[in-house]
Design an enzyme around this catalytic site. Sequence first.
Site, PDB file in Angstrom:
ATOM      1  N   HIS A 192     -13.672 -15.249  66.266  1.00 19.91           N
ATOM      2  CA  HIS A 192     -14.997 -15.698  65.819  1.00 19.91           C
ATOM      3  C   HIS A 192     -16.117 -14.753  66.252  1.00 19.91           C
ATOM      4  O   HIS A 192     -17.265 -14.909  65.821  1.00 19.91           O
ATOM      5  CB  HIS A 192     -15.281 -17.118  66.298  1.00 19.91           C
ATOM      6  CG  HIS A 192     -16.061 -17.928  65.314  1.00 19.91           C
ATOM      7  ND1 HIS A 192     -17.326 -17.556  64.907  1.00 19.91           N
ATOM      8  CD2 HIS A 192     -15.765 -19.057  64.643  1.00 19.91           C
ATOM      9  CE1 HIS A 192     -17.784 -18.434  64.041  1.00 19.91           C
ATOM     10  NE2 HIS A 192     -16.858 -19.351  63.855  1.00 19.91           N
ATOM     11  N   ASP A 196     -16.552 -15.114  60.567  1.00 21.29           N
ATOM     12  CA  ASP A 196     -16.712 -16.564  60.593  1.00 21.29           C
ATOM     13  C   ASP A 196     -15.901 -17.179  59.462  1.00 21.29           C
ATOM     14  O   ASP A 196     -15.264 -16.477  58.682  1.00 21.29           O
ATOM     15  CB  ASP A 196     -18.188 -16.951  60.493  1.00 21.29           C
ATOM     16  CG  ASP A 196     -18.828 -16.385  59.241  1.00 21.29           C
ATOM     17  OD1 ASP A 196     -20.029 -16.066  59.295  1.00 21.29           O
ATOM     18  OD2 ASP A 196     -18.144 -16.253  58.209  1.00 21.29           O
TER      19      ASP A 196
END
Lengths: 217, 86
Positions: A192, A196
């Site tokens: 992350h 995303d």
Amino acid sequence: MRAAIAAAMARSKREIPHYYLGCDALVEPSLGALEAFNAGRPLAERVLFAALALRAIALALREAPELNGRFVDGRFEPSANVHLGVVTALRGGGLLVPTVHDADRLALPELMAALRDALARARSGQLRSSDLADSTATVTNLGELGTDMVYGVIYPPQVALIGLGRVAARPVVRDGQVVAARTVHLSLAADHRASDGLIGARFLAAVPQRLARAALP
Amino acid sequence: MTDDPLAPIRQAVADALLAIAPEADLGAVDAGRSLREQLDLDSFDFLNLLIALQQRLGVAVPEADYGRVDALDALVAYLASHGARA
């Protein structure tokens, strides 16, 4: 070997904020094309589904730079190349991850040959240093062991691990009817810090699009 | 020593299997059940097995027949009936 894998996996889970996405991909059309391709060919030139999937994944990674590269010194460095690590189990136990270089630039028969070669070298203990060091993303294929879905642990400093489950005939809906067609579960474990869910989702949608065509990727 | 006309083919198959799965105990394999399951052969192993058998015996198994050769007895019988030269 187990200690090295353990250290890498522990580090991965400590340092990398993983997110996970998955989808079911219809593979019947491309498998049909693959069967037609193989029917006319000598054994040594047959292409297996693993190579087909690897090519579709490599081509999709080329369009998803946030999933292909290394996270080093607090920064993500995308790679211009797609070198895919392929997790393989050794018969005596343990795992190795040989690399198929430029997986996005090889035509399907060449990719199959490179994959067969890399796996054979890994299983016979003849890997070269270039085989292990420089992959930009990794694929783990547990489908042949009967696992339907795999959500793995990213190999640092990479930022993505793509999982393939078992290819099997399953119920799908076509024209409002339930029919049997071969599908496979595809998963993405991603870092992350580098991408995303939107980026991951686009990548994950691109692979089934290629596999749902009645043509080889 | 029994006179098994399939013995040379069985031997070729055993040799090819041991080259792929050197730790395998072929004596413990159930000749009527899935070879791939019992010996943990993935699709690459199976393809390599068929390539080795083609080189040794001259028989190429088409993809459409893979389901007919996933047991030791069935594989030997198939090779024999397709002109294996052992």
